[in-house]
Scaffold this motif. Structure first.
Motif, PDB file in Angstrom:
ATOM      1  N   ASP A   1      -3.068   6.658  -1.416  1.00 42.91           N
ATOM      2  CA  ASP A   1      -4.374   6.696  -0.857  1.00 42.91           C
ATOM      3  C   ASP A   1      -5.001   7.854  -0.372  1.00 42.91           C
ATOM      4  O   ASP A   1      -5.905   8.415  -0.758  1.00 42.91           O
ATOM      5  CB  ASP A   1      -4.198   5.691   0.221  1.00 42.91           C
ATOM      6  CG  ASP A   1      -3.941   4.214   0.285  1.00 42.91           C
ATOM      7  OD1 ASP A   1      -4.138   3.876  -1.040  1.00 42.91           O
ATOM      8  OD2 ASP A   1      -3.513   3.580   1.209  1.00 42.91           O
TER       9      ASP A   1
ATOM     10  N   HIS B   1      -8.111  10.012  -1.873  1.00 43.29           N
ATOM     11  CA  HIS B   1      -9.294  10.407  -1.030  1.00 43.29           C
ATOM     12  C   HIS B   1      -9.484  12.001  -1.359  1.00 43.29           C
ATOM     13  O   HIS B   1     -10.852  12.338  -1.329  1.00 43.29           O
ATOM     14  CB  HIS B   1      -8.543  10.465   0.485  1.00 43.29           C
ATOM     15  CG  HIS B   1      -9.582  10.856   1.552  1.00 43.29           C
ATOM     16  ND1 HIS B   1     -10.722  10.005   1.848  1.00 43.29           N
ATOM     17  CD2 HIS B   1      -9.701  11.802   2.294  1.00 43.29           C
ATOM     18  CE1 HIS B   1     -11.394  10.508   2.929  1.00 43.29           C
ATOM     19  NE2 HIS B   1     -10.702  11.729   3.145  1.00 43.29           N
TER      20      HIS B   1
ATOM     21  N   ARG C   1       0.949  -1.188   0.021  1.00 41.79           N
ATOM     22  CA  ARG C   1       0.000   0.010  -0.077  1.00 41.79           C
ATOM     23  C   ARG C   1       0.833   1.252  -0.033  1.00 41.79           C
ATOM     24  O   ARG C   1       2.070   1.425   0.672  1.00 41.79           O
ATOM     25  CB  ARG C   1      -0.845   0.139   1.267  1.00 41.79           C
ATOM     26  CG  ARG C   1      -1.963  -1.178   1.173  1.00 41.79           C
ATOM     27  CD  ARG C   1      -3.282  -0.900   2.034  1.00 41.79           C
ATOM     28  NE  ARG C   1      -3.889   0.390   1.847  1.00 41.79           N
ATOM     29  CZ  ARG C   1      -4.752   0.676   1.011  1.00 41.79           C
ATOM     30  NH1 ARG C   1      -5.071  -0.510   0.008  1.00 41.79           N
ATOM     31  NH2 ARG C   1      -5.478   1.639   0.906  1.00 41.79           N
TER      32      ARG C   1
END
Length: 77
Positions: free
Chosen positions: A9, A13, A4
């Motif tokens: 990420d 978002h 990840r």
């Protein structure tokens, strides 16, 4: 090796907030500015990073994956 990426990420978002159809343009514009600032920062710093063995191949592979995804998504419309 796959793991990840917290920076990616967070960018995803922010993208979802920037494109939220239930939010006002005043709010979504602030999120878009964050994405633009991130892009400009990366455009500035990436050329200053070292080049690594296998990097060109990895980049070519990632571009091929992105192209394939783009073709798949355009066919589903």
């Amino acid at each position: 090796m796959s793991h990840r990426n917290p920076a990616l990420d967070e960018a995803r978002h922010i993208y979802h907030k920037a494109t939220d159809m239930y939010e006002t343009g005043f709010i979504t514009w602030e999120y878009k500015k964050q994405l633009l600032e991130l892009k400009w920062y990366l455009d500035d710093v990436l050329p200053k990073c070292s080049t690594y063995s296998g990097e060109a191949e990895w980049i070519a592979e990632q571009k091929a994956v992105q192209a394939f995804r783009k073709i798949q998504s355009s066919g589903s419309k």
